[in-house]
Design a protein around this motif. Structure first.
Motif, PDB file in Angstrom:
ATOM      1  N   CYS A  55      78.399   9.937  51.177  1.00 51.36           N
ATOM      2  CA  CYS A  55      77.833  11.291  51.075  1.00 51.36           C
ATOM      3  C   CYS A  55      78.361  12.192  52.185  1.00 51.36           C
ATOM      4  O   CYS A  55      78.111  11.946  53.368  1.00 51.36           O
ATOM      5  CB  CYS A  55      76.310  11.232  51.135  1.00 51.36           C
ATOM      6  SG  CYS A  55      75.590  12.894  51.034  1.00 51.36           S
ATOM      7  N   CYS A  79      76.742  16.608  44.153  1.00 48.63           N
ATOM      8  CA  CYS A  79      78.209  16.543  44.012  1.00 48.63           C
ATOM      9  C   CYS A  79      78.682  15.288  43.303  1.00 48.63           C
ATOM     10  O   CYS A  79      79.762  15.269  42.720  1.00 48.63           O
ATOM     11  CB  CYS A  79      78.876  16.651  45.381  1.00 48.63           C
ATOM     12  SG  CYS A  79      78.661  15.168  46.414  1.00 48.63           S
ATOM     13  N   CYS A  82      78.647   9.932  45.584  1.00 49.86           N
ATOM     14  CA  CYS A  82      78.039   8.634  45.868  1.00 49.86           C
ATOM     15  C   CYS A  82      78.012   7.709  44.652  1.00 49.86           C
ATOM     16  O   CYS A  82      77.813   6.504  44.795  1.00 49.86           O
ATOM     17  CB  CYS A  82      76.607   8.842  46.374  1.00 49.86           C
ATOM     18  SG  CYS A  82      75.610   9.911  45.305  1.00 49.86           S
TER      19      CYS A  82
HETATM   20  S1  SF4 Z   1      75.212  13.637  44.995  1.00 49.12           S
HETATM   21 FE1  SF4 Z   1      75.362  11.913  46.407  1.00 49.12          FE
HETATM   22  S2  SF4 Z   1      77.174  12.342  47.673  1.00 49.12           S
HETATM   23 FE2  SF4 Z   1      76.608  14.290  46.686  1.00 49.12          FE
HETATM   24  S3  SF4 Z   1      75.243  15.304  48.148  1.00 49.12           S
HETATM   25 FE3  SF4 Z   1      73.906  14.136  46.750  1.00 49.12          FE
HETATM   26  S4  SF4 Z   1      73.597  12.162  47.792  1.00 49.12           S
HETATM   27 FE4  SF4 Z   1      75.374  13.161  48.764  1.00 49.12          FE
END
Ligand code: SF4
Ligand code: SF4
Length: 172
Positions: A55, A79, A82
């Motif tokens: 992340c 996004c 992860c």
């Molecule tokens: S989707 Fe996953 S990688 Fe993206 S901001 Fe959220 S926790 Fe972080």
């Protein structure tokens, strides 16, 4: 506010997570209204934390290495970086405001063939039951994904927290 699953020992009763098992990991209704957000369905105290390092916004934390992860929903942008890095295939991105009547779910997918954008497969719930049509709206694969594709499907909004995989309709 940070959310996360409790360790669920009786998850092993049949291997199927219930919504009640992951209720602690649910982003709030207000956060869902803002757009895509991670839902981390990680319930076992295994020594693991690649999600933390994946992340770029520091939204995921793991205390002791065997703790279940916690998500700061205020930091999560949805996004999806992860999703492919989780060896437990436990992270989903849910967008409940995709359209008036559809939500999207982005999920890790490690079977072949990989679906293509525009395909309509069956959306299946955590028990493997087909519950709706799932229209593939995005496919991310390639070397950077280390063999794990991330598939985004559009499904009826009311099933956003139930559909967690897909299968070809001819496989029924
Ligand atoms: S989707 Fe996953 S990688 Fe993206 S901001 Fe959220 S926790 Fe972080
Ligand atoms: S990478 Fe996946 S399995 Fe490992 S702690 Fe994070 S969510 Fe759980």
């Amino acid at each position: 506010m940070a959310v996360g699953c409790k360790n669920i020992m009786d998850y092993e009763r049949d291997g199927i997570l219930r919504e009640s098992d992951i209720s602690g990991a649910m982003p709030s209704a207000a956060r869902f209204e803002k757009g895509p957000v991670a839902v981390i369905e990680c319930v076992q105290n295994i020594p693991c934390n690649p999600c933390v390092h994946a992340c770029p916004f520091g939204a995921i934390t793991v205390g002791r290495i065997t703790d279940t992860p916690r998500l700061d929903c205020g930091k999560c942008t949805g996004c999806g970086k992860c999703v492919a890095c989780c060896p437990g295939l436990a992270i989903f991105i849910v967008n409940k405001v995709y359209s008036a009547d559809e939500a999207t779910v982005s999920m890790p997918y490690e079977f072949i063939p990989v679906p293509q954008k525009g395909d309509v497969w069956a959306g299946i719930d955590r028990s493997g039951k087909a519950v709706c049509n799932a229209r593939v709206v995005r496919v991310v694969s390639g070397e950077m994904q280390d063999g794990t594709s991330v598939i985004t499907i559009a499904i009826p909004k009311g099933l956003a927290m139930e559909v967690r995989n897909i299968k070809r309709k001819e496989a029924d």
